[in-house]
Design a protein around this motif. Structure first.
Motif, PDB file in Angstrom:
ATOM      1  N   ASP A  56       0.827  -1.202   0.000  1.00  0.00           N
ATOM      2  CA  ASP A  56       0.000   0.000   0.000  1.00  0.00           C
ATOM      3  C   ASP A  56       0.865   1.257   0.000  1.00  0.00           C
ATOM      4  O   ASP A  56       0.640   2.172  -0.783  1.00  0.00           O
ATOM      5  N   ARG A  57       1.858   1.276   0.864  1.00  0.00           N
ATOM      6  CA  ARG A  57       2.727   2.458   0.947  1.00  0.00           C
ATOM      7  C   ARG A  57       3.504   2.665  -0.341  1.00  0.00           C
ATOM      8  O   ARG A  57       3.690   3.794  -0.788  1.00  0.00           O
ATOM      9  N   GLU A  58       3.942   1.567  -0.944  1.00  0.00           N
ATOM     10  CA  GLU A  58       4.674   1.672  -2.204  1.00  0.00           C
ATOM     11  C   GLU A  58       3.756   2.218  -3.304  1.00  0.00           C
ATOM     12  O   GLU A  58       4.144   3.128  -4.044  1.00  0.00           O
ATOM     13  N   ALA A  59       2.538   1.687  -3.388  1.00  0.00           N
ATOM     14  CA  ALA A  59       1.593   2.119  -4.423  1.00  0.00           C
ATOM     15  C   ALA A  59       1.225   3.597  -4.280  1.00  0.00           C
ATOM     16  O   ALA A  59       1.017   4.287  -5.286  1.00  0.00           O
ATOM     17  N   ARG A  60       1.152   4.082  -3.041  1.00  0.00           N
ATOM     18  CA  ARG A  60       0.802   5.488  -2.802  1.00  0.00           C
ATOM     19  C   ARG A  60       2.015   6.402  -2.791  1.00  0.00           C
ATOM     20  O   ARG A  60       1.882   7.614  -2.640  1.00  0.00           O
ATOM     21  N   GLY A  61       3.206   5.844  -2.941  1.00  0.00           N
ATOM     22  CA  GLY A  61       4.413   6.661  -2.976  1.00  0.00           C
ATOM     23  C   GLY A  61       4.828   7.218  -1.629  1.00  0.00           C
ATOM     24  O   GLY A  61       5.524   8.228  -1.566  1.00  0.00           O
ATOM     25  N   VAL A  62       4.405   6.572  -0.537  1.00  0.00           N
ATOM     26  CA  VAL A  62       4.790   7.010   0.803  1.00  0.00           C
ATOM     27  C   VAL A  62       6.271   6.682   1.000  1.00  0.00           C
ATOM     28  O   VAL A  62       6.687   5.540   0.828  1.00  0.00           O
ATOM     29  N   THR A  63       7.056   7.684   1.360  1.00  0.00           N
ATOM     30  CA  THR A  63       8.502   7.496   1.472  1.00  0.00           C
ATOM     31  C   THR A  63       9.005   7.443   2.908  1.00  0.00           C
ATOM     32  O   THR A  63      10.204   7.530   3.142  1.00  0.00           O
ATOM     33  N   ALA A  64       8.113   7.297   3.862  1.00  0.00           N
ATOM     34  CA  ALA A  64       8.533   7.213   5.261  1.00  0.00           C
ATOM     35  C   ALA A  64       9.328   5.928   5.490  1.00  0.00           C
ATOM     36  O   ALA A  64       9.276   4.984   4.701  1.00  0.00           O
ATOM     37  N   GLU A  65      10.046   5.893   6.606  1.00  0.00           N
ATOM     38  CA  GLU A  65      10.901   4.748   6.911  1.00  0.00           C
ATOM     39  C   GLU A  65      10.106   3.528   7.362  1.00  0.00           C
ATOM     40  O   GLU A  65       9.102   3.653   8.055  1.00  0.00           O
ATOM     41  N   ASN A  66      10.588   2.358   6.960  1.00  0.00           N
ATOM     42  CA  ASN A  66       9.966   1.078   7.283  1.00  0.00           C
ATOM     43  C   ASN A  66      11.019   0.107   7.792  1.00  0.00           C
ATOM     44  O   ASN A  66      12.047  -0.093   7.144  1.00  0.00           O
ATOM     45  N   TRP A  67      10.730  -0.526   8.931  1.00  0.00           N
ATOM     46  CA  TRP A  67      11.615  -1.546   9.498  1.00  0.00           C
ATOM     47  C   TRP A  67      10.754  -2.764   9.779  1.00  0.00           C
ATOM     48  O   TRP A  67       9.742  -2.676  10.476  1.00  0.00           O
TER      49      TRP A  67
END
Length: 182
Positions: A56-67
Motif C-alpha cells: 500500500d505504501r509503495e503504491a501510494r508513494g509514501v517514502t517514510a521509513e519502514n523496518w
C-alpha cells in the motif's frame, strides 16, 4: 496444513468455514500528509498484514521509513514473501529487514532477540516518532516481543520497569503501539 487441505483434500464444490477476526484499530493512518515511521514485527503468518502495508505504501508513494522484523523456523521453507521483501530491502522501501530463523542454527534466534540486539536503533526510531505494529502468535511471541520492547525502552530511556510500562502505555494511547495477536 491449510494449504494442503485447500489444495489437495477439499473436494471441488466443498465448503470451508472461516472465522473473521476483526482488528479495527490495526491499520495504517488514513492521513497521508504526515509520513509514519513504521516498525513492523510479524513472525510466521504475522507477516501478512505487513506485506499489505508495504504494498500500500509503495503504491501510494509514501517514502517514510519502514523496518520489518520477520522470521520463522527455517529460511528455506518459511521465508514468506521473500522476493518482495528482498526487493523492497534492495530498493530502500524497507530501510531495515531483520530476519530471525529459529531452527537454522544451534542457537535459537527469535524476533525479540533482534529487537534487543538492535535496541539502540530501535529506541532511536521510537524517539523519532515511529509506530510499532505487532502481529502473530498471542501465546508466546506477543508476550516475548512486548517484554523485549519494555527492556529496550527501559535501557535506552533510562527508566525503571514502571516508567517503561507508562512509556509504552502512552504509545498505545497515541496509537503508536498496535497489536493484532491471535
Amino acid at each position: 496444513m491449510t494449504s494442503t487441505y485447500l489444495g489437495s483434500r477439499l473436494q471441488v464444490g466443498g465448503a470451508v468455514g472461516v472465522y473473521v477476526h476483526k482488528a479495527p484499530h490495526f491499520h495504517l493512518p488514513d492521513d497521508d500528509t504526515v509520513p509514519l515511521i513504521m516498525i513492523m514485527i510479524g513472525p510466521g503468518t504475522g507477516i501478512a498484514p505487513f506485506h499489505a502495508f508495504l504494498q500500500d505504501r509503495e503504491a501510494r508513494g509514501v517514502t517514510a521509513e519502514n523496518w520489518l522484523f520477520f522470521g520463522d523456523q527455517h529460511a528455506a521453507n518459511d521465508y514468506f514473501y521473500k522476493d518482495a521483501l528482498e526487493a523492497w530491502d534492495a530498493n530502500g522501501h524497507l530501510n531495515t529487514l531483520s530476519l530471525a530463523w529459529s531452527r537454522d542454527t544451534d542457537h535459537k534466534c527469535y524476533v525479540q532477540h533482534l529487537i534487543e540486539l538492535d535496541g539502540a536503533a530501535f529506541f532511536a526510531w521510537l524517539d523519532r516518532g515511529a509506530a510499532i505494529y505487532v502481529c502473530g502468535d498471542a501465546l508466546r511471541m506477543a508476550a516475548d516481543v512486548d517484554a523485549a520492547i519494555h527492556r529496550v525502552v527501559a535501557e535506552y530511556e533510562k527508566l525503571d520497569a514502571d516508567a517503561a510500562k507508562a512509556y509504552l502505555d502512552a504509545l498505545r494511547k497515541a496509537h503508536r503501539y498496535q497489536r493484532d495477536v491471535y
